[in-house]
Design an enzyme around this catalytic site. Structure first.
Site, PDB file in Angstrom:
ATOM      1  CB  SER A  11      -0.891   0.014   1.248  1.00  0.00           C
ATOM      2  OG  SER A  11      -0.077   0.056   2.409  1.00  0.00           O
ATOM      3  CB  SER A 129      16.819  -7.666   5.360  1.00  0.00           C
ATOM      4  OG  SER A 129      17.630  -7.388   6.462  1.00  0.00           O
ATOM      5  CE1 TYR A 143      13.174  -1.526  10.329  1.00  0.00           C
ATOM      6  CE2 TYR A 143      15.217  -0.298  10.071  1.00  0.00           C
ATOM      7  CZ  TYR A 143      14.111  -0.908   9.514  1.00  0.00           C
ATOM      8  OH  TYR A 143      13.925  -0.890   8.149  1.00  0.00           O
ATOM      9  CE  LYS A 147      13.587  -4.504   8.407  1.00  0.00           C
ATOM     10  NZ  LYS A 147      12.621  -5.064   7.452  1.00  0.00           N
TER      11      LYS A 147
HETATM   12  N1  NAP Z   1      12.660   3.124   3.445  1.00  0.00           N
HETATM   13  C1  NAP Z   1      13.841   2.758   3.853  1.00  0.00           C
HETATM   14  O1  NAP Z   1      14.764   3.571   3.965  1.00  0.00           O
HETATM   15  C2  NAP Z   1      14.093   1.308   4.203  1.00  0.00           C
HETATM   16  C3  NAP Z   1      15.416   0.889   4.344  1.00  0.00           C
HETATM   17  C4  NAP Z   1      15.663  -0.439   4.637  1.00  0.00           C
HETATM   18  C5  NAP Z   1      14.628  -1.340   4.772  1.00  0.00           C
HETATM   19  N2  NAP Z   1      13.330  -0.908   4.642  1.00  0.00           N
HETATM   20  C6  NAP Z   1      12.269  -1.920   4.780  1.00  0.00           C
HETATM   21  O2  NAP Z   1      11.438  -1.862   3.644  1.00  0.00           O
HETATM   22  C7  NAP Z   1      10.163  -2.435   3.946  1.00  0.00           C
HETATM   23  C8  NAP Z   1       9.062  -1.552   3.381  1.00  0.00           C
HETATM   24  O3  NAP Z   1       9.073  -0.330   4.069  1.00  0.00           O
HETATM   25  P1  NAP Z   1       8.910   1.092   3.345  1.00  0.00           P
HETATM   26  O4  NAP Z   1      10.187   1.808   3.523  1.00  0.00           O
HETATM   27  O5  NAP Z   1       8.337   0.946   2.002  1.00  0.00           O
HETATM   28  O6  NAP Z   1       7.879   1.770   4.375  1.00  0.00           O
HETATM   29  P2  NAP Z   1       6.339   2.231   4.238  1.00  0.00           P
HETATM   30  O7  NAP Z   1       6.193   3.179   3.132  1.00  0.00           O
HETATM   31  O8  NAP Z   1       5.969   2.660   5.626  1.00  0.00           O
HETATM   32  O9  NAP Z   1       5.557   0.881   3.866  1.00  0.00           O
HETATM   33  C9  NAP Z   1       5.388  -0.136   4.815  1.00  0.00           C
HETATM   34  C10 NAP Z   1       4.409  -1.169   4.283  1.00  0.00           C
HETATM   35  O10 NAP Z   1       4.340  -2.242   5.240  1.00  0.00           O
HETATM   36  C11 NAP Z   1       2.989  -2.503   5.557  1.00  0.00           C
HETATM   37  N3  NAP Z   1       2.881  -2.951   6.965  1.00  0.00           N
HETATM   38  C12 NAP Z   1       3.382  -2.356   8.073  1.00  0.00           C
HETATM   39  N4  NAP Z   1       3.072  -3.079   9.164  1.00  0.00           N
HETATM   40  C13 NAP Z   1       2.379  -4.163   8.736  1.00  0.00           C
HETATM   41  C14 NAP Z   1       1.799  -5.282   9.376  1.00  0.00           C
HETATM   42  N5  NAP Z   1       1.825  -5.462  10.712  1.00  0.00           N
HETATM   43  N6  NAP Z   1       1.152  -6.208   8.606  1.00  0.00           N
HETATM   44  C15 NAP Z   1       1.080  -6.054   7.266  1.00  0.00           C
HETATM   45  N7  NAP Z   1       1.605  -5.009   6.596  1.00  0.00           N
HETATM   46  C16 NAP Z   1       2.247  -4.072   7.329  1.00  0.00           C
HETATM   47  C17 NAP Z   1       2.224  -1.214   5.287  1.00  0.00           C
HETATM   48  O11 NAP Z   1       0.893  -1.550   4.882  1.00  0.00           O
HETATM   49  P3  NAP Z   1      -0.473  -1.121   5.629  1.00  0.00           P
HETATM   50  O12 NAP Z   1      -0.147   0.011   6.554  1.00  0.00           O
HETATM   51  O13 NAP Z   1      -1.388  -0.742   4.501  1.00  0.00           O
HETATM   52  O14 NAP Z   1      -0.907  -2.377   6.315  1.00  0.00           O
HETATM   53  C18 NAP Z   1       3.010  -0.626   4.114  1.00  0.00           C
HETATM   54  O15 NAP Z   1       2.469  -1.081   2.891  1.00  0.00           O
HETATM   55  C19 NAP Z   1      10.139  -2.590   5.469  1.00  0.00           C
HETATM   56  O16 NAP Z   1      10.381  -3.946   5.802  1.00  0.00           O
HETATM   57  C20 NAP Z   1      11.300  -1.726   5.933  1.00  0.00           C
HETATM   58  O17 NAP Z   1      11.839  -2.160   7.154  1.00  0.00           O
HETATM   59  C21 NAP Z   1      13.049   0.385   4.354  1.00  0.00           C
END
Ligand code: NAP
Length: 267
Positions: A11, A129, A143, A147
């Site tokens: 989403s 991750s 966090y 990870k």
């Molecule tokens: N952005 C960065 O800099 C970064 C760096 C390293 C890793 N990551 C990882 O990338 C992944 C995606 O994050 P993002 O950066 O794209 O953040 P984001 O924009 O906040 O998206 C997070 C997504 O995870 C879903 N979500 C959160 N908690 C959930 C739960 N309990 N059950 C099901 N869905 C859940 C949310 O969906 P709903 O709220 O609609 O349920 C949303 O679609 C995460 O694992 C994060 O740790 C991000």
């Protein structure tokens, strides 16, 4: 034949961008959200309800998924969030919840889908991750721990799944512009005065990382390439500085630790 790709957390952020991009390329894409009704008619792919921290939700989701698909080619474990704050000031309960989603949720979703992948004798699991699954910056202890746990779990699991022709890869991004920082959770047990100066610097260092975040396309491109690769690599760090960060950690640990200490210098 069209590949069917399941993306948890589609989403927002990486998940949404990846789902849109793969849909455009002709893949059968199924995404998930805890509140799919919020996005009805706004995304071109099917969005199923899933809260990965809730066992009942996972089981209802798996039933619905298998009613909707004939085969599953790729599972992208992407759903997750970030707890920030100094370790000693953060309630352990917040850390437990972080693990319920980032670690246990990812493990349970994988377990719910593995029987199908084993029966097919092929498939791919790609888990988002983080670079903090490989290194440990301050202010992100829970966090980081979640990870590292996910990283270790799949590092071991991949060998067990090799016999079924199931490929396992990790994607380890640095900071990218998504809603991760906006959705971050931080709570304090009560401030400890000894950390006052450090807290300010640590928050500033975390914010600097967030402010310098890159556009998320590189992560989408990495996952797309992994899907197209027959024998993909296990570890796939993404981001401008990842090569240098990991080189220093592995081959010049004193310089690496010094640079992290310097980034949160209080005097
Ligand atoms: N952005 C960065 O800099 C970064 C760096 C390293 C890793 N990551 C990882 O990338 C992944 C995606 O994050 P993002 O950066 O794209 O953040 P984001 O924009 O906040 O998206 C997070 C997504 O995870 C879903 N979500 C959160 N908690 C959930 C739960 N309990 N059950 C099901 N869905 C859940 C949310 O969906 P709903 O709220 O609609 O349920 C949303 O679609 C995460 O694992 C994060 O740790 C991000």
């Amino acid at each position: 034949m069209k590949k069917t790709v399941l993306i948890t957390g589609a989403s927002s952020g990486f998940g949404l961008l990846l789902a849109n991009s793969l849909h455009k390329q002709g893949f059968d894409v199924i995404g998930t959200s805890r509140e799919p009704e919020k996005y009805a008619g706004k995304v071109p792919f099917k969005l199923l309800r899933l809260d990965i921290s809730d066992d009942k939700s996972i089981s209802a989701f798996a039933d619905e998924l298998f009613r909707n698909i004939k085969q599953l080619d790729v599972l992208v474990n992407n759903a997750g969030y970030m707890v920030t704050g100094l370790a000693e000031e953060t309630p352990v309960e917040l850390g437990r919840q972080q693990f319920e989603t980032n670690f246990w949720g990812t493990v349970k979703v994988t377990n719910a889908l593995l029987p199908r992948l084993r029966a097919q004798k092929r498939g791919q699991i790609i888990t988002v991750s983080s670079i903090v699954g490989l290194i440990g910056p301050p202010n992100l202890s829970y966090y980081t721990a979640s990870k590292h746990a996910v990283q270790g779990y799949f590092k071991s699991l991949r060998f067990e799944l090799d016999q079924f022709n199931i490929q396992v890869s990790m994607v380890e991004p640095v900071w990218f512009k998504t809603n991760l920082a906006h959705n971050a959770v931080s709570q304090s047990n009560g401030r400890i005065a000894d950390y006052d100066a450090y807290r300010k610097q640590a928050n500033a260092a975390t914010q600097k990382g967030i402010d310098g975040a890159e556009a998320p396309d590189a992560v989408v491109n990495t996952i797309t390439k992994l899907i197209a690769t027959k024998k993909p690599k296990f570890s796939n760090p993404v981001g401008k500085m990842t090569g240098m960060i990991l080189f220093l950690q592995n081959y010049a640990p004193k310089i690496f630790e010094g640079s992290i200490l310097k980034s949160v210098k209080t005097v």
